[in-house]
Motif scaffolding. Structure first.
Motif, short mmCIF file in Angstrom:
data_model
loop_
_atom_site.label_atom_id
_atom_site.label_comp_id
_atom_site.label_asym_id
_atom_site.label_seq_id
_atom_site.Cartn_x
_atom_site.Cartn_y
_atom_site.Cartn_z
N LEU A 167 0.94 -1.26 0.11
CA LEU A 167 0.00 0.09 -0.12
C LEU A 167 0.94 1.27 0.16
O LEU A 167 1.80 1.41 0.74
CB LEU A 167 -0.77 -0.12 1.09
N LEU A 168 0.61 2.08 -0.85
CA LEU A 168 1.34 3.45 -0.99
C LEU A 168 0.45 4.60 -0.44
O LEU A 168 -0.73 4.63 -0.74
CB LEU A 168 1.72 3.65 -2.61
N LEU A 169 0.91 5.33 0.29
CA LEU A 169 0.43 6.72 0.66
C LEU A 169 1.17 7.84 0.46
O LEU A 169 2.21 7.70 1.22
CB LEU A 169 -0.02 6.39 2.13
N LEU B 124 -5.57 1.05 9.77
CA LEU B 124 -4.23 0.32 9.95
C LEU B 124 -4.02 1.50 11.39
O LEU B 124 -4.82 2.18 11.64
CB LEU B 124 -3.16 0.98 9.01
N PRO B 125 -2.94 1.14 12.08
CA PRO B 125 -2.69 1.70 13.21
C PRO B 125 -2.44 3.33 13.13
O PRO B 125 -2.15 3.61 12.20
CB PRO B 125 -1.28 0.83 13.85
N ASP B 126 -2.47 4.12 14.28
CA ASP B 126 -2.62 5.64 14.11
C ASP B 126 -1.39 6.00 13.68
O ASP B 126 -1.11 7.15 13.07
CB ASP B 126 -3.04 6.22 15.58
N VAL B 127 -0.40 5.32 13.84
CA VAL B 127 1.22 5.54 13.79
C VAL B 127 1.39 5.97 12.15
O VAL B 127 2.15 6.77 12.04
CB VAL B 127 2.13 4.55 14.14
N LEU B 128 0.45 5.41 11.71
CA LEU B 128 0.60 5.52 9.84
C LEU B 128 0.44 6.87 9.75
O LEU B 128 0.93 7.75 8.84
CB LEU B 128 -0.19 4.68 9.26
N ALA C 149 -7.84 7.07 0.65
CA ALA C 149 -6.88 7.24 1.83
C ALA C 149 -7.67 7.25 3.30
O ALA C 149 -7.04 6.56 4.22
CB ALA C 149 -6.32 8.72 1.69
N GLY C 150 -8.96 7.76 3.28
CA GLY C 150 -9.48 7.81 4.55
C GLY C 150 -9.67 6.35 5.06
O GLY C 150 -9.52 6.12 6.29
N LEU C 151 -9.99 5.27 4.26
CA LEU C 151 -10.47 4.04 4.32
C LEU C 151 -8.87 3.41 5.05
O LEU C 151 -8.90 2.35 5.73
CB LEU C 151 -10.96 3.23 3.35
N ALA C 152 -7.98 3.63 4.03
CA ALA C 152 -6.93 3.04 4.43
C ALA C 152 -6.31 3.22 6.00
O ALA C 152 -5.71 2.61 6.55
CB ALA C 152 -5.65 3.25 3.32
N LEU C 153 -6.26 4.53 6.27
CA LEU C 153 -5.85 5.18 7.52
C LEU C 153 -6.86 4.48 8.55
O LEU C 153 -6.09 4.42 9.69
CB LEU C 153 -5.99 6.67 7.30
#
Length: 200
Positions: free
Chosen positions: A65-67, A97-101, A90-94
């Motif tokens: 996954l690229l962000l 996944l953990p908040d650190v991302l 992007a919102g769905l990916a974040l």
């Protein structure tokens, strides 16, 4: 400029760091929950896409996954086998996944402050090669090394026997012949071991 994070299926930061070092991808490896990512700071969008494509080849059949955060926008996409397969909200990916991302993308937390981070600059290519070596390949390397040592010793014995034998010493010629036989045998074994290692 932008901040890029590539999230990979690599379970261990050490494995991703080694793969990136061997592929000349520079950044900081960070654990992201059950996954591992690489943070590429101060890169443009094109460099981020190129890195994600390269890393997706290393991940084999798995997606990466690229962000990319550029100004106020976050671009996200899935890569597999070096190709961008799909865009991802992007919102769905974040959210998944953990908040650190998100903290890394927004530069709230520097990659160097994430626990367990590994800068690729801290690992040499020799260390990276060792980290990516499977137990099977490590065993092959050890076996080949033993036979190489035997070959070197046999070569020295043969040379010594020939040198002394030229002075008319019959026993020295026996030693030289013995050394030559061991040398040929060890070279044959090295060839077999390395061929088997390549096939495996």
């Amino acid at each position: 400029m932008s901040t890029t994070v590539v999230v990979t299926p690599f379970g261990k930061a050490q494995q991703l760091a080694a793969a990136c070092v061997l592929s000349n991808i520079q950044g900081t490896i960070v654990p992201i929950g059950d996954f591992t990512g690489i943070v590429l700071a101060d890169t443009d969008v094109q460099a981020g896409n190129e890195a994600a494509a390269a890393i997706s080849k290393l991940a084999s059949k798995h997606e990466v996954l690229l962000l990319v955060r550029s100004e106020e926008q976050i671009d996200a996409g899935h890569y597999r086998h070096g190709t961008r397969e799909s865009d991802v909200p992007a919102g769905l990916a974040l959210k998944n996944l953990p908040d650190v991302l998100e903290q890394l993308l927004l530069e709230i937390v520097p990659a160097e402050e994430v626990e367990g981070n590994i800068p690729t600059s801290s690992m040499t290519k020799l260390q990276a090669s060792a980290a990516t070596m499977t137990p099977g390949r490590a065993a092959v390397a050890r076996t080949a090394l033993i036979w190489i040592v035997v070959a070197v010793l046999a070569g020295l014995i043969t040379a010594f026997g020939v040198t002394v034998g030229l002075g008319g010493n019959t026993m020295a010629w026996v030693v030289a012949v013995f050394g030559a036989i061991v040398l040929v045998l060890s070279l044959w074994r090295i060839s077999r071991v390395l061929t088997k290692g390549v096939k495996s």
